[in-house]
Design a protein around this motif. Structure first.
Motif, PDB file in Angstrom:
ATOM      1  N   GLU A 183      -6.980 -24.627  -5.036  1.00  0.00           N
ATOM      2  CA  GLU A 183      -5.519 -24.754  -4.981  1.00  0.00           C
ATOM      3  C   GLU A 183      -5.009 -24.972  -3.565  1.00  0.00           C
ATOM      4  OE1 GLU A 183      -3.259 -24.889  -7.347  1.00  0.00           O
ATOM      5  OE2 GLU A 183      -4.725 -24.753  -8.964  1.00  0.00           O
ATOM      6  N   GLY A 184      -5.910 -24.908  -2.580  1.00  0.00           N
ATOM      7  CA  GLY A 184      -5.515 -25.166  -1.201  1.00  0.00           C
ATOM      8  C   GLY A 184      -5.029 -23.955  -0.445  1.00  0.00           C
ATOM      9  N   ASN A 353      -2.835 -33.536  -4.360  1.00  0.00           N
ATOM     10  CA  ASN A 353      -3.485 -32.231  -4.259  1.00  0.00           C
ATOM     11  C   ASN A 353      -4.850 -32.239  -4.937  1.00  0.00           C
ATOM     12  OD1 ASN A 353      -1.401 -31.118  -2.818  1.00  0.00           O
ATOM     13  ND2 ASN A 353      -0.383 -30.234  -4.592  1.00  0.00           N
ATOM     14  N   ARG A 354      -4.889 -32.756  -6.158  1.00  0.00           N
ATOM     15  CA  ARG A 354      -6.130 -32.739  -6.916  1.00  0.00           C
ATOM     16  C   ARG A 354      -7.186 -33.626  -6.275  1.00  0.00           C
ATOM     17  NH1 ARG A 354      -6.773 -34.472 -13.175  1.00  0.00           N
ATOM     18  NH2 ARG A 354      -5.403 -36.130 -12.469  1.00  0.00           N
ATOM     19  N   GLU A 356      -7.353 -34.805  -3.198  1.00  0.00           N
ATOM     20  CA  GLU A 356      -7.783 -34.395  -1.862  1.00  0.00           C
ATOM     21  C   GLU A 356      -8.900 -33.359  -1.975  1.00  0.00           C
ATOM     22  OE1 GLU A 356      -4.313 -33.227   0.246  1.00  0.00           O
ATOM     23  OE2 GLU A 356      -3.663 -35.292   0.619  1.00  0.00           O
ATOM     24  N   ARG A 357      -8.867 -32.551  -3.047  1.00  0.00           N
ATOM     25  CA  ARG A 357      -9.979 -31.622  -3.281  1.00  0.00           C
ATOM     26  C   ARG A 357     -11.237 -32.398  -3.649  1.00  0.00           C
ATOM     27  NH1 ARG A 357      -6.211 -29.223  -7.233  1.00  0.00           N
ATOM     28  NH2 ARG A 357      -4.553 -28.323  -5.983  1.00  0.00           N
TER      29      ARG A 357
END
Length: 598
Positions: A183-184, A353-354, A356-357
């Motif tokens: 989740e960062g 977000n997703r 970049e993971r």
């Protein structure tokens, strides 16, 4: 009198036996503050995470924040647990309360010595809980207070959350840390130990979810975090791939992409969903540091690498980040032992977000093996070969390309307003970003300044005299919008010193120009610039002959730019005719491809 009890206080009152409350005389003192205001602020902060927070004035004049009361054994056990979990200061200690004086927290508490009083259930369906307390003394509240229980009740109190968390195995704690990292929020090691970093990550997660930031996840919060994490991982299908053709080991989102083909130097992993822009490339080719620099330039010409984004070229590796309105991409390539290997990930803008993971997982797992690259003959004879394809990838194309030319030693470029209208970005020769310094809509011209310093080989000398009517002129321009890679000269004659309506800011040329020529310099026979080529004007529904073109006179350009503080270089004493080869060389040195990108 009657007062209501908060949900957390009710939990303590109902979970501890009456005898325990009466006999407990020890407190876990976590802080002391020099003023009442600071004491209340810290007590309020602790009350967000603990149910049993109390505040007392001390005989020293300070204000203590404590948890309790407990038995000595329970207080010691709680102190060890909370210190281990970094939920209280390391110097928190056990006290018997003998130095406690007036109680200031919870607000409205009558005294720490008040005896516990049994609860009286309230009849009916209302959610108000009423507790009988002794009659108020001096300074205490005298009005009856009733607080309605909120419609939403947390699945656990902070104390219950801590107890349920304590039952987690180390493997379960590691998965929670991994989910927080996904989740960062968590950046430290995945070790199954909930230290200060994990607590901060839990707080950050709770804030992101709109929850009270206690630093301890409840059972329901843990379940949601893990459920979201597992669902996303399953959807992406991150899987370790051993590609023995590209000779690269890497994690790829095989839930979304699959191997389509090899076309050196790329292994194409395209989207399973034809409407999805998600794709991955594995890059594998032999080469040197010079090859690396060349690939760095080539990758930036591809349609999957938007113009915006950070670029870094080092001696042995490079990274390229592309940021566009529809897609984003990340490319990493490194040179080692005579081989270049790397990868590219492309994903839709807005799903950052997703992905970049995913990018981080690919970078962390990326492992070249072997000392060779994929065979460079793979895919060399495609049936759909085209100049706008590179190893099966579309080369990025501008919205439109026009011409321009240098007007001073600083690399300032003059072109048409039409060339740069509505552009997200403007480039010179498809390599240098430029800013629109000024536009003159009346004349239809624009001035561009390069973002990087340029040193042009030649720049324009503007004629100080009106050109001779019916004289020969030539326009230098990228007639085919950069397809040929160099400007061409198109010859014609100056038919009129005015436009069709008698406009003095227009010249009419007998010259068959193409759209790519627009913005190019109009030369006289001696090599002086006498104008700038414009697009054909609107003719009220009439179609003008193909060999009719128009230009802005040099005199009008000079006057307009001088008014804005920009002086042009005059062609002093230029006379006679320049040899066509010399004119062609001059045109090539000073004419620029101006491209509009969106």
């Amino acid at each position: 009198m009657k007062k209501t009890l908060s949900a957390s206080a009710l939990f303590l009152a109902t979970c501890l036996p009456m005898s325990a409350l009466a006999q407990s005389t020890y407190w876990l003192q976590v802080e002391a503050q020099p003023s009442l205001r600071e004491g209340q602020e810290r007590a309020r902060a602790y009350a967000g995470a603990f149910d049993d927070v109390n505040g007392f004035a001390l005989s020293s004049g300070w204000y203590a924040i404590s948890l309790g009361p407990y038995s000595r054994e329970d207080a010691e056990r709680l102190r060890r647990e909370l210190r281990f979990e970094n939920l209280i200061p390391r110097d928190a200690y056990i006290v018997d309360g003998s130095r406690f004086r007036q109680q200031f927290w919870p607000v409205g508490a009558s005294s720490r010595t008040a005896a516990p009083v049994p609860l009286e259930p309230q009849s009916g369906e209302g959610s108000t809980i009423v507790l009988n307390l002794p009659e108020a003394g001096e300074g205490a509240e005298t009005a009856e207070t009733a607080i309605e229980a909120p419609a939403f009740v947390p699945d656990e109190t902070p104390a219950q959350a801590r107890r349920s968390e304590a039952r987690l195995s180390r493997a379960e704690k590691r998965e929670l840390q991994t989910a927080l990292q996904w989740e960062g929020h968590y950046k430290a090691a995945i070790d199954g130990s909930f230290g200060a970093g994990t607590r901060r990550a839990m707080e950050a997660y709770q804030i992101a979810e709109g929850l009270p930031p206690t630093g301890v996840l409840t059972t329901a919060q843990r379940e949601k975090l893990l459920s979201d994490y597992r669902r996303e991982v399953a959807e992406l299908g991150l899987t370790r791939v051993l590609d023995d053709t590209a000779l690269i080991e890497i994690d790829l989102p095989l839930g979304m992409v699959e191997l389509d083909r090899y076309e050196a130097p790329f292994a194409h992993y395209n989207a399973k969903d034809p409407d999805s822009p998600v794709r991955a490339l594995l890059i594998s080719e032999p080469g040197t540091p010079d090859t690396l620099a060349g690939l760095y330039d080539v990758m930036q010409t591809l349609d999957i690498v938007p113009l915006s984004g950070e670029r870094k070229l080092g001696r042995n590796s490079f990274t390229i980040e592309g940021e566009g309105s529809e897609i984003r991409s990340y490319t990493y390539v490194r040179h080692e032992d005579g081989v270049l290997k790397g990868f590219t990930l492309v994903w839709p803008t807005g799903d950052d977000n997703r992905f970049e993971r995913v990018r981080e997982a690919m970078r962390a797992s990326f492992t070249p093996f072997g000392n060779r690259a994929m065979p460079q003959s793979l895919g060399a004879r495609r049936e759909d070969q085209a100049v706008d394809l590179l190893a099966g990838l579309e080369i990025r194309k501008p919205t439109r390309s026009r011409s321009g030319f240098y007007i001073n030693v600083a690399g300032t470029v003059l072109t048409t307003a039409e060339a740069v209208r509505g552009c997200d970005q403007v480039t010179l020769d498809e390599s240098t970003l430029a800013q629109v310094a000024l536009e003159d809509e009346e004349l239809g011209i624009a001035v561009l300044t390069p973002q990087d310093e340029l040193a042009p080989i030649a720049y324009a000398d503007f004629s100080t005299l009106p050109p001779q009517l019916r004289s020969e002129v030539a326009v230098a321009g990228y007639s085919y919008e950069g397809l040929l890679g160099a400007p061409t000269l198109t010859y014609g004659t100056l038919d009129d010193l005015r436009g069709l309506q008698g406009e003095e800011t227009r010249q009419r040329l007998a010259l068959a120009a193409l759209p790519g020529d627009i913005g190019g310099p109009v030369f006289d026979s001696g090599g002086a610039v006498v104008g700038l080529l414009l697009p054909q004007p609107e003719a009220g529904g009439r179609k003008l002959p193909a060999d009719v073109s128009f230009a802005v006179p040099a005199e009008a350009i000079a006057k307009a730019l001088a008014a804005r503080g920009l002086r042009l270089h005059d062609a002093e004493g230029v006379d006679g005719r320049m040899h066509p080869e010399d004119l062609s060389g001059l045109a090539a040195d000073m004419t620029v491809l101006v491209s509009c990108w969106n």
